[in-house]
Design a protein around this motif. Structure first.
Motif, mmCIF file in Angstrom:
data_model
loop_
_atom_site.group_PDB
_atom_site.id
_atom_site.type_symbol
_atom_site.label_atom_id
_atom_site.label_comp_id
_atom_site.label_asym_id
_atom_site.label_seq_id
_atom_site.Cartn_x
_atom_site.Cartn_y
_atom_site.Cartn_z
ATOM 1 N N ARG A 31 -4.864 7.504 -16.872
ATOM 2 C CA ARG A 31 -4.900 8.915 -17.233
ATOM 3 C C ARG A 31 -5.703 9.739 -16.233
ATOM 4 O O ARG A 31 -5.382 10.876 -15.938
ATOM 5 N N ASP A 32 -6.783 9.166 -15.697
ATOM 6 C CA ASP A 32 -7.619 9.920 -14.765
ATOM 7 C C ASP A 32 -7.238 9.678 -13.316
ATOM 8 O O ASP A 32 -7.026 10.623 -12.559
ATOM 9 N N LEU A 33 -7.138 8.418 -12.908
ATOM 10 C CA LEU A 33 -6.942 8.122 -11.491
ATOM 11 C C LEU A 33 -5.544 8.508 -11.011
ATOM 12 O O LEU A 33 -5.392 9.026 -9.895
ATOM 13 N N GLY A 34 -4.516 8.288 -11.833
ATOM 14 C CA GLY A 34 -3.163 8.673 -11.423
ATOM 15 C C GLY A 34 -3.046 10.157 -11.120
ATOM 16 O O GLY A 34 -2.639 10.549 -10.015
ATOM 17 N N PRO A 35 -3.410 11.027 -12.069
ATOM 18 C CA PRO A 35 -3.377 12.464 -11.791
ATOM 19 C C PRO A 35 -4.355 12.897 -10.701
ATOM 20 O O PRO A 35 -4.080 13.862 -9.980
ATOM 21 N N VAL A 45 -7.089 20.269 -14.787
ATOM 22 C CA VAL A 45 -5.781 19.961 -15.368
ATOM 23 C C VAL A 45 -5.416 18.506 -15.102
ATOM 24 O O VAL A 45 -4.763 17.855 -15.929
ATOM 25 N N PHE A 46 -5.850 17.972 -13.971
ATOM 26 C CA PHE A 46 -5.442 16.639 -13.543
ATOM 27 C C PHE A 46 -6.427 15.543 -13.947
ATOM 28 O O PHE A 46 -6.005 14.458 -14.351
ATOM 29 N N CYS A 47 -7.698 15.790 -13.797
ATOM 30 C CA CYS A 47 -8.656 14.707 -13.974
ATOM 31 C C CYS A 47 -9.963 15.217 -14.567
ATOM 32 O O CYS A 47 -10.180 16.420 -14.688
ATOM 33 N N ASN A 48 -10.822 14.282 -14.904
ATOM 34 C CA ASN A 48 -12.067 14.598 -15.598
ATOM 35 C C ASN A 48 -13.229 14.854 -14.652
ATOM 36 O O ASN A 48 -13.229 14.429 -13.507
ATOM 37 N N LYS A 49 -14.217 15.520 -15.172
ATOM 38 C CA LYS A 49 -15.525 15.637 -14.523
ATOM 39 C C LYS A 49 -16.556 15.730 -15.633
ATOM 40 O O LYS A 49 -16.242 16.189 -16.740
ATOM 41 N N PRO A 50 -17.775 15.270 -15.383
ATOM 42 C CA PRO A 50 -18.789 15.330 -16.435
ATOM 43 C C PRO A 50 -19.316 16.751 -16.623
ATOM 44 O O PRO A 50 -19.451 17.504 -15.664
ATOM 45 N N ALA A 51 -19.603 17.099 -17.878
ATOM 46 C CA ALA A 51 -20.219 18.394 -18.143
ATOM 47 C C ALA A 51 -21.591 18.458 -17.481
ATOM 48 O O ALA A 51 -21.978 19.483 -16.918
ATOM 49 N N ILE A 52 -22.326 17.356 -17.536
ATOM 50 C CA ILE A 52 -23.605 17.198 -16.838
ATOM 51 C C ILE A 52 -23.549 15.880 -16.073
ATOM 52 O O ILE A 52 -23.476 14.811 -16.700
ATOM 53 N N PRO A 53 -23.548 15.890 -14.749
ATOM 54 C CA PRO A 53 -23.511 14.630 -14.002
ATOM 55 C C PRO A 53 -24.745 13.778 -14.285
ATOM 56 O O PRO A 53 -25.878 14.196 -14.046
ATOM 57 N N HIS A 54 -24.538 12.611 -14.837
ATOM 58 C CA HIS A 54 -25.621 11.678 -15.140
ATOM 59 C C HIS A 54 -24.988 10.294 -15.215
ATOM 60 O O HIS A 54 -24.295 9.982 -16.194
ATOM 61 N N LEU A 55 -25.204 9.497 -14.196
ATOM 62 C CA LEU A 55 -24.468 8.258 -14.023
ATOM 63 C C LEU A 55 -24.469 7.390 -15.274
ATOM 64 O O LEU A 55 -23.411 6.993 -15.774
ATOM 65 N N PHE A 56 -25.634 7.094 -15.812
ATOM 66 C CA PHE A 56 -25.722 6.193 -16.956
ATOM 67 C C PHE A 56 -25.023 6.775 -18.173
ATOM 68 O O PHE A 56 -24.201 6.113 -18.819
ATOM 69 N N SER A 57 -25.324 8.029 -18.498
ATOM 70 C CA SER A 57 -24.719 8.649 -19.673
ATOM 71 C C SER A 57 -23.214 8.798 -19.526
ATOM 72 O O SER A 57 -22.457 8.576 -20.480
ATOM 73 N N ASN A 58 -22.760 9.167 -18.333
ATOM 74 C CA ASN A 58 -21.327 9.364 -18.112
ATOM 75 C C ASN A 58 -20.549 8.062 -18.290
ATOM 76 O O ASN A 58 -19.518 8.035 -18.979
ATOM 77 N N ILE A 59 -21.037 6.982 -17.687
ATOM 78 C CA ILE A 59 -20.290 5.724 -17.802
ATOM 79 C C ILE A 59 -20.408 5.147 -19.208
ATOM 80 O O ILE A 59 -19.454 4.565 -19.744
ATOM 81 N N MET A 60 -21.554 5.357 -19.868
ATOM 82 C CA MET A 60 -21.694 4.880 -21.239
ATOM 83 C C MET A 60 -20.758 5.631 -22.179
ATOM 84 O O MET A 60 -20.218 5.048 -23.134
ATOM 85 N N THR A 61 -20.558 6.922 -21.934
ATOM 86 C CA THR A 61 -19.626 7.687 -22.756
ATOM 87 C C THR A 61 -18.224 7.105 -22.662
ATOM 88 O O THR A 61 -17.524 6.953 -23.672
ATOM 89 N N ASN A 103 -1.898 2.533 -21.323
ATOM 90 C CA ASN A 103 -3.311 2.614 -20.959
ATOM 91 C C ASN A 103 -3.734 1.249 -20.429
ATOM 92 O O ASN A 103 -3.692 0.262 -21.172
ATOM 93 N N PRO A 104 -4.149 1.153 -19.149
ATOM 94 C CA PRO A 104 -4.580 -0.146 -18.615
ATOM 95 C C PRO A 104 -5.718 -0.778 -19.403
ATOM 96 O O PRO A 104 -5.793 -2.019 -19.490
ATOM 97 N N ALA A 105 -6.602 0.031 -19.980
ATOM 98 C CA ALA A 105 -7.707 -0.523 -20.755
ATOM 99 C C ALA A 105 -7.194 -1.245 -21.997
ATOM 100 O O ALA A 105 -7.693 -2.316 -22.364
#
Length: 242
Positions: free
Chosen positions: A196-200, A120-136, A64-66
């Motif tokens: 995990r997200d960007l590679g797939p 299967v490959f990557c994530n998406k937000p259940a509800i698109p909301h920039l602040f909440s998504n990045i804070m999560t 994990n790069p992080a």
């Protein structure tokens, strides 16, 4: 095995099993179809366990790069190795995603919805909301890296002697990831790992998937920047408390 190869193999195992459990749960005509969130989070936790078990003796099993960046900021890992480790993690992530497509290709072909295939490959937000998504993503990765920074070896009481736990030593990080998924993952899919997200996501964009949805590059930066920030914040707090 060199650390570079270990990170490739460990991350490939992580993504093969992690993306695999999503494929098994969401794609049509699998025996696991409809398994739900508990199955997905448990599968990802076991994927982390397997990746760590294999890579840990050779590379420390960052996968994990992080985690790599967080350990470097905390002074627990050489900055000269950060680039090679991250490269290895992205290579492994892309290999793992490709293997999932190979093993589930008939199920991709009979699944009509393109967004389901992309999940299967990557994530998406259940509800698109920039602040909440990045804070999560920031908070989830903060919890992961802060926990990793405080993991300690078992000792024999009164003697201070270290006790080797072998493969059981990989269980704590698996439980942390499982907990993050169960408690925070429903908002964004809890990437908590840029590779995990960007590679797939790159693999999704390149593969000849029938009725493929957009790879959603507009969202792709959040599962990268969020985890990196979360890891840096965790390392800085650890340094501040020490």
């Amino acid at each position: 095995m060199t650390p570079f190869v270990a990170e490739i193999i460990g991350t490939a195992l992580l993504l093969t099993l992690g993306c695999g459990v999503v494929a098994n749960t969401v794609l049509q005509k699998t025996f696991g179809n409809g398994g739900g969130w508990i199955v997905i989070t448990t599968g990802w936790a076991m994927a982390v366990y397997m990746g760590v078990v294999v890579a840990a003796p050779y590379s420390g099993a960052h996968i994990n790069p992080a985690v790599t960046i967080g350990l470097a900021v905390a002074g627990k890992f050489s900055w000269s190795l950060v680039g090679p480790y991250i490269l290895a993690q992205f290579i492994g992530a892309m290999i793992g995603a490709f293997l999932v497509w190979i093993t589930h290709k008939p199920h991709f072909d009979c699944t009509v919805d393109g967004d389901t295939k992309k999940a299967v490959f990557c994530n998406k937000p259940a509800i698109p909301h920039l602040f909440s998504n990045i804070m999560t993503e920031i908070i989830g990765t903060f919890i992961l890296v802060f926990s990793v920074l405080y993991f300690t070896d078992a000792t024999i009481e009164d003697s201070g002697s270290l006790v080797g736990l072998g493969s059981l030593g990989a269980l704590p990080v698996a439980f942390v990831v499982w907990g993050i998924g169960l408690c925070l993952g429903g908002a964004t899919g809890y990437a908590i790992n840029p590779a995990r997200d960007l590679g797939p996501r790159i693999v999704h964009a390149l593969l000849p998937i029938k009725e493929k949805a957009s790879s959603d590059w507009g969202y792709s930066w959040i599962p990268v920047v969020g985890p990196v920030l979360g890891a840096v914040f965790a390392a800085l707090l650890m340094l501040g408390l020490s």
